[in-house]
Design a protein around this motif. Sequence first.
Motif, PDB file in Angstrom:
ATOM      1  N   ASP A   1      29.147  50.492  38.479  1.00  0.00           N
ATOM      2  CA  ASP A   1      28.051  51.325  38.004  1.00  0.00           C
ATOM      3  C   ASP A   1      28.488  52.098  36.767  1.00  0.00           C
ATOM      4  O   ASP A   1      29.561  51.842  36.207  1.00  0.00           O
ATOM      5  CB  ASP A   1      27.547  52.245  39.122  1.00  0.00           C
ATOM      6  N   GLU A   2      27.665  53.057  36.345  1.00  0.00           N
ATOM      7  CA  GLU A   2      27.975  53.791  35.123  1.00  0.00           C
ATOM      8  C   GLU A   2      29.223  54.669  35.257  1.00  0.00           C
ATOM      9  O   GLU A   2      29.770  55.145  34.268  1.00  0.00           O
ATOM     10  CB  GLU A   2      26.782  54.652  34.703  1.00  0.00           C
ATOM     11  N   ARG A   3      29.708  54.846  36.488  1.00  0.00           N
ATOM     12  CA  ARG A   3      30.952  55.591  36.738  1.00  0.00           C
ATOM     13  C   ARG A   3      32.139  54.644  36.941  1.00  0.00           C
ATOM     14  O   ARG A   3      33.219  55.088  37.331  1.00  0.00           O
ATOM     15  CB  ARG A   3      30.784  56.494  37.955  1.00  0.00           C
ATOM     16  N   LEU A   4      31.917  53.358  36.720  1.00  0.00           N
ATOM     17  CA  LEU A   4      32.925  52.322  36.902  1.00  0.00           C
ATOM     18  C   LEU A   4      33.327  52.146  38.368  1.00  0.00           C
ATOM     19  O   LEU A   4      34.414  51.674  38.687  1.00  0.00           O
ATOM     20  CB  LEU A   4      34.168  52.585  36.030  1.00  0.00           C
ATOM     21  N   ARG A   5      32.422  52.471  39.269  1.00  0.00           N
ATOM     22  CA  ARG A   5      32.632  52.303  40.704  1.00  0.00           C
ATOM     23  C   ARG A   5      32.040  50.961  41.123  1.00  0.00           C
ATOM     24  O   ARG A   5      30.929  50.606  40.742  1.00  0.00           O
ATOM     25  CB  ARG A   5      31.960  53.448  41.469  1.00  0.00           C
TER      26      ARG A   5
ATOM     27  N   TYR B   1      37.284  51.117  42.204  1.00  0.00           N
ATOM     28  CA  TYR B   1      36.780  51.187  40.837  1.00  0.00           C
ATOM     29  C   TYR B   1      37.364  50.025  40.033  1.00  0.00           C
ATOM     30  O   TYR B   1      38.341  49.399  40.436  1.00  0.00           O
ATOM     31  CB  TYR B   1      37.176  52.531  40.205  1.00  0.00           C
ATOM     32  N   ALA B   2      36.757  49.734  38.895  1.00  0.00           N
ATOM     33  CA  ALA B   2      37.278  48.684  38.022  1.00  0.00           C
ATOM     34  C   ALA B   2      37.091  49.118  36.579  1.00  0.00           C
ATOM     35  O   ALA B   2      36.088  49.754  36.226  1.00  0.00           O
ATOM     36  CB  ALA B   2      36.580  47.355  38.268  1.00  0.00           C
ATOM     37  N   ALA B   3      38.062  48.778  35.730  1.00  0.00           N
ATOM     38  CA  ALA B   3      38.007  49.164  34.321  1.00  0.00           C
ATOM     39  C   ALA B   3      38.700  48.118  33.471  1.00  0.00           C
ATOM     40  O   ALA B   3      39.525  47.338  33.949  1.00  0.00           O
ATOM     41  CB  ALA B   3      38.669  50.530  34.112  1.00  0.00           C
ATOM     42  N   GLY B   4      38.371  48.109  32.180  1.00  0.00           N
ATOM     43  CA  GLY B   4      38.982  47.176  31.247  1.00  0.00           C
ATOM     44  C   GLY B   4      38.279  45.827  31.238  1.00  0.00           C
ATOM     45  O   GLY B   4      37.089  45.711  31.545  1.00  0.00           O
TER      46      GLY B   4
END
Length: 421
Positions: A275-279, A286-289
């Motif tokens: 989501d917009e919070r990277l959840r 969470y996920a990022a990159g």
Amino acid sequence: MVDADQTFVIVGGGLAGAKAAETLRVEGFTGRVILICDERDHPYERPPLSKGYLLGKEERDSVFVHEPAWYARNDIELHLGQTVDAIDRTAKTVRFGEDGTVVHYDKLLLATGAEPRRLDIPGTDLAGVHHLRRLAHAERLKGVLASLGRDNGHIVIAGAGWIGLEVAAAAREYGAEVTVIEPEPTPLHGVLGPELGGLFAELHRERGVRFHFGRRLTEIIGQDGMVLAARTDDGEEHPAHAVLAAIGAAPRIGLAEAAGLEIADRAHGRGVVVDERLRTSDPDIYAAGDVASFPHALFDTRLRVEHWANALNGGPVAARAMLERDVTYDRVPYFFSDQYDLGMEYSGWAPPGSYDEVVIRGDAGKREFIAFWMKDGRVLAGMNVNVWDVTEPIQQLIRSKTQVNAESLADPHIPLENLAP
């Protein structure tokens, strides 16, 4: 409420993971932070691998996100050369692939990145076939390019995207002969469209690079394990002492997929849905990159972005979200490239078919200009080529969604700052 008894685990030791770990400590988290990296090198940044470091203009130590001692000094438990092969969402544990060690997490961040796509043709097992994603790849390729330059050798590059073109530029600077095979009609066709792709083809042709557009590699020919030539789908054989597969990257979603997390469809990059919070679809993960597929309200779609700035900015946002801060990830996508004497920066998102006009400010013939991709008078993306200190006003034009007169946008006498509220 986050407290010192909690354990935050970060899987993936690239820029996103390292910056997330840093942000947790900067934000005052005193719990346990475990950073798991499947490479034996400390977390590093990837742009130098196809730019300064590959050219021998930057030292090896310059690529690392933090000096090695930083991790112990900040009480980050860094596991190098380790993989995670399973997530148990019910027990809230991850299992190490090497020895089966199980670690509990309260919050988990997936920053597993992407991996280079492989050529599915005969001959890819030859010693002279290369990929460029990791520091070890760059170290090996640097030696190969130097050797080819000394011996007037040839490298064939499959793919005229950013990696392919940057390596082509490096190879020519070393003195190697370069042939680029690309199925699209221009370089960077999927990013810049036909209007600007031709400019990059001309840049490289002036330096002696040979292009074959509308063609694919069908076989790499070798003998005694060494590359001798590369064959394309028109039957032509191209001399080659080395081949680089630069046909894109795929998000490393296997771990998330096996854990039952939601994965985006191909139209939205096949990344881990956040989501917009990277959840993710699990509120404690969470996920990022490169691996994250996130919603972007500005472009009214879900994006998966593989560039440096996304990792640099996404890791800290994910860390703050894990700490229950009020954050939203809505950065305008940004990347940069250096090829010979051309430097460029690109902000926004405007794939072919999404825009109706490209407006040029400056002199494209001299390669000193800004290009704007427009839709209904609104700027979707901007690329500055050998023009500097304009990223902020370009991004403001994109964010404002302001309708801009094309004549004013093209007029270099009107400051860009005057065109957006």
